[in-house]
Motif scaffolding. Structure first.
Motif, mmCIF file in Angstrom:
data_model
loop_
_atom_site.group_PDB
_atom_site.id
_atom_site.type_symbol
_atom_site.label_atom_id
_atom_site.label_comp_id
_atom_site.label_asym_id
_atom_site.label_seq_id
_atom_site.Cartn_x
_atom_site.Cartn_y
_atom_site.Cartn_z
ATOM 1 N N PHE A 1 0.833 -1.188 0.000
ATOM 2 C CA PHE A 1 0.000 0.000 0.000
ATOM 3 C C PHE A 1 0.878 1.252 0.000
ATOM 4 N N SER A 2 0.238 2.392 -0.068
ATOM 5 C CA SER A 2 0.964 3.661 -0.074
ATOM 6 C C SER A 2 1.005 4.272 1.323
ATOM 7 N N CYS A 3 1.963 5.160 1.522
ATOM 8 C CA CYS A 3 2.069 5.915 2.768
ATOM 9 C C CYS A 3 1.154 7.133 2.664
ATOM 10 N N PRO A 4 0.285 7.381 3.636
ATOM 11 C CA PRO A 4 -0.630 8.526 3.552
ATOM 12 C C PRO A 4 0.089 9.861 3.537
ATOM 13 N N LEU A 5 1.237 9.927 4.208
ATOM 14 C CA LEU A 5 1.978 11.189 4.273
ATOM 15 C C LEU A 5 2.616 11.518 2.927
ATOM 16 N N GLY A 6 3.229 10.518 2.306
ATOM 17 C CA GLY A 6 3.809 10.730 0.983
ATOM 18 C C GLY A 6 2.748 11.054 -0.047
ATOM 19 N N SER A 7 1.606 10.381 0.049
ATOM 20 C CA SER A 7 0.503 10.627 -0.886
ATOM 21 C C SER A 7 -0.048 12.034 -0.721
ATOM 22 N N LEU A 8 -0.143 12.503 0.519
ATOM 23 C CA LEU A 8 -0.629 13.863 0.771
ATOM 24 C C LEU A 8 0.308 14.886 0.151
ATOM 25 N N GLN A 9 1.614 14.702 0.326
ATOM 26 C CA GLN A 9 2.571 15.648 -0.234
ATOM 27 C C GLN A 9 2.495 15.690 -1.757
ATOM 28 N N ASN A 10 2.368 14.533 -2.368
ATOM 29 C CA ASN A 10 2.267 14.479 -3.832
ATOM 30 C C ASN A 10 0.990 15.156 -4.326
ATOM 31 N N SER A 11 -0.098 14.975 -3.592
ATOM 32 C CA SER A 11 -1.372 15.549 -4.030
ATOM 33 C C SER A 11 -1.389 17.063 -3.895
ATOM 34 N N LEU A 12 -0.615 17.599 -2.951
ATOM 35 C CA LEU A 12 -0.593 19.047 -2.748
ATOM 36 C C LEU A 12 -0.012 19.794 -3.944
ATOM 37 N N THR A 13 0.804 19.138 -4.743
ATOM 38 C CA THR A 13 1.380 19.794 -5.920
ATOM 39 C C THR A 13 0.330 20.026 -6.990
ATOM 40 N N SER A 14 -0.829 19.389 -6.868
ATOM 41 C CA SER A 14 -1.896 19.541 -7.855
ATOM 42 C C SER A 14 -3.038 20.387 -7.322
ATOM 43 N N LEU A 15 -2.803 21.119 -6.235
ATOM 44 C CA LEU A 15 -3.844 21.940 -5.634
ATOM 45 C C LEU A 15 -4.391 22.930 -6.650
ATOM 46 N N GLY A 16 -5.712 22.956 -6.753
ATOM 47 C CA GLY A 16 -6.345 23.850 -7.719
ATOM 48 C C GLY A 16 -6.534 23.213 -9.070
ATOM 49 N N ASP A 17 -5.935 22.052 -9.299
ATOM 50 C CA ASP A 17 -6.067 21.377 -10.585
ATOM 51 C C ASP A 17 -6.794 20.053 -10.397
ATOM 52 N N ARG A 18 -6.140 19.135 -9.749
ATOM 53 C CA ARG A 18 -6.761 17.832 -9.520
ATOM 54 C C ARG A 18 -6.343 17.308 -8.147
ATOM 55 N N PHE A 19 -6.505 18.154 -7.146
ATOM 56 C CA PHE A 19 -6.147 17.774 -5.780
ATOM 57 C C PHE A 19 -6.904 16.518 -5.365
ATOM 58 N N SER A 20 -6.183 15.595 -4.749
ATOM 59 C CA SER A 20 -6.780 14.315 -4.369
ATOM 60 C C SER A 20 -7.511 14.437 -3.039
ATOM 61 N N PHE A 21 -8.813 14.627 -3.111
ATOM 62 C CA PHE A 21 -9.617 14.678 -1.895
ATOM 63 C C PHE A 21 -9.731 13.294 -1.263
ATOM 64 N N TYR A 22 -9.437 12.256 -2.042
ATOM 65 C CA TYR A 22 -9.416 10.898 -1.488
ATOM 66 C C TYR A 22 -8.357 10.786 -0.400
ATOM 67 N N ILE A 23 -7.170 11.347 -0.659
ATOM 68 C CA ILE A 23 -6.085 11.283 0.323
ATOM 69 C C ILE A 23 -6.466 12.041 1.586
ATOM 70 N N LEU A 24 -6.991 13.247 1.400
ATOM 71 C CA LEU A 24 -7.401 14.044 2.549
ATOM 72 C C LEU A 24 -8.501 13.330 3.326
ATOM 73 N N GLY A 25 -9.469 12.766 2.611
ATOM 74 C CA GLY A 25 -10.549 12.042 3.269
ATOM 75 C C GLY A 25 -10.061 10.809 4.006
ATOM 76 N N THR A 26 -9.083 10.123 3.422
ATOM 77 C CA THR A 26 -8.508 8.938 4.067
ATOM 78 C C THR A 26 -7.835 9.307 5.380
ATOM 79 N N LEU A 27 -7.052 10.378 5.359
ATOM 80 C CA LEU A 27 -6.368 10.820 6.575
ATOM 81 C C LEU A 27 -7.367 11.249 7.647
ATOM 82 N N LEU A 28 -8.385 11.986 7.235
ATOM 83 C CA LEU A 28 -9.411 12.415 8.191
ATOM 84 C C LEU A 28 -10.166 11.209 8.745
ATOM 85 N N GLY A 29 -10.444 10.233 7.872
ATOM 86 C CA GLY A 29 -11.136 9.025 8.318
ATOM 87 C C GLY A 29 -10.323 8.239 9.322
ATOM 88 N N PHE A 30 -9.029 8.061 9.036
ATOM 89 C CA PHE A 30 -8.146 7.367 9.977
ATOM 90 C C PHE A 30 -8.112 8.113 11.309
#
Length: 295
Positions: free
Chosen positions: A52-81
């Motif tokens: 599986f992936s690391c949530p912290l690494g995934s969050l950092q990668n998704s932040l580079t796409s903020l405003g374009d295709r930010f991964s709300f899945y990653i944010l939701g996963t972290l909030l859910g955990f």
């Protein structure tokens, strides 16, 4: 010596989430469909065994796409955990936390054990600074001309990646050794520092550095797994505080952001004044009893 339930759970969880055992022999990183999912703990994507992936690494990668295709899945996963478990994840589901627990059990004649480092009450806020600067701001702001950034915490600090990913890959793939540079030696130095500190102090990385623990700690007060103090039964004997490896005054702040839910305080309370919302609290309490007997 009897092994506690918590230690068994940590080992089993680490093994199950890093069950691509062939990767350790071939030096390959699993990239199947499971890598689209995140585990709760600090488990490096590049570890040869990681499924599986690391949530912290995934969050950092998704932040580079903020405003374009930010991964709300990653944010939701972290909030859910966070909502479900809080820092129970640190105590039971993090490979690097498990490694620190094992290191602290090592007894060396020239090392005097301590729970906290000097200036603990100030240093414990450092992990929040690292969360804001290395995990959020740097990946968000330090973008190249092509719109790409880097997971700066993983790249510059994370000792878990160095231990669980870099070492196994370098051991098997000799071709990677030619690419070793200053960055690797800097991270190797950090890892060695954390290893020594973990032998002397209890979980220094979790207490002072880990941004994932900092994030989950914010949910301790509202998570599904919480502690409550029965004021009618509590005698202020402070046995829970003495048993706590994080040195938390559990009778005052049972849901402190620093609590990793190891359950030792539950067992230490002779008056059953400390109550857990864990569905399997009896199992965890028995786990704490076995740990106490092994001391």
């Amino acid at each position: 010596m009897k092994i506690s339930f918590r230690t068994k759970f940590q080992a089993a969880f680490c093994a199950l989430t890093n069950a691509n055992f062939a990767g350790f022999f071939k030096g390959n990183i699993y990239q199947g469909n499971l890598k689209k999912l995140c585990v709760p703990g600090l488990n490096c994507y590049s570890c040869p065994g990681a499924l599986f992936s690391c949530p912290l690494g995934s969050l950092q990668n998704s932040l580079t796409s903020l405003g374009d295709r930010f991964s709300f899945y990653i944010l939701g996963t972290l909030l859910g955990f966070g909502v479900l478990f809080g820092r129970l994840i640190c105590g039971f589901m993090c490979p690097f936390g498990f490694l620190q627990d094992l290191l602290y059990k090592i007894k060396l004649p020239f090392v005097k054990k301590r729970l906290n480092m000097p200036y603990h009450n100030k240093l414990k806020y450092l992990k929040y600074v690292i969360l804001i600067v290395f995990v959020i701001l740097m990946p968000l702001l330090l973008v190249n001309e092509f719109g790409f950034s880097s997971p700066y915490f993983c790249k510059l600090i994370c000792p878990s990646g160095t231990f669980f990913a870099s070492f196994p890959l370098l051991l098997v793939k000799t071709s990677l050794r030619d690419a070793i540079g200053l960055l690797f030696f800097n991270k190797l130095t950090l890892l060695l520092v954390f290893v020594f500190l973990s032998i002397k102090y209890y979980r220094p990385f979790c207490k002072y550095i880990c941004p994932l623990g900092a994030l989950y700690g914010l949910f301790n007060r509202v998570s599904f797994f919480r502690f409550e103090v029965d004021d009618k039964k509590c005698t202020l004997c402070k046995q829970c505080e003495r048993a706590c490896p994080m040195e938390i005054k559990t009778y005052q702040t049972p849901n402190s952001a620093d609590c990793i839910r190891c359950m030792k305080c539950i067992n230490a309370c002779k008056f059953d004044a400390l109550i857990s919302t864990y569905p399997l609290k009896d199992m965890f309490k028995n786990s704490s009893k076995s740990e106490k007997l092994n001391k």
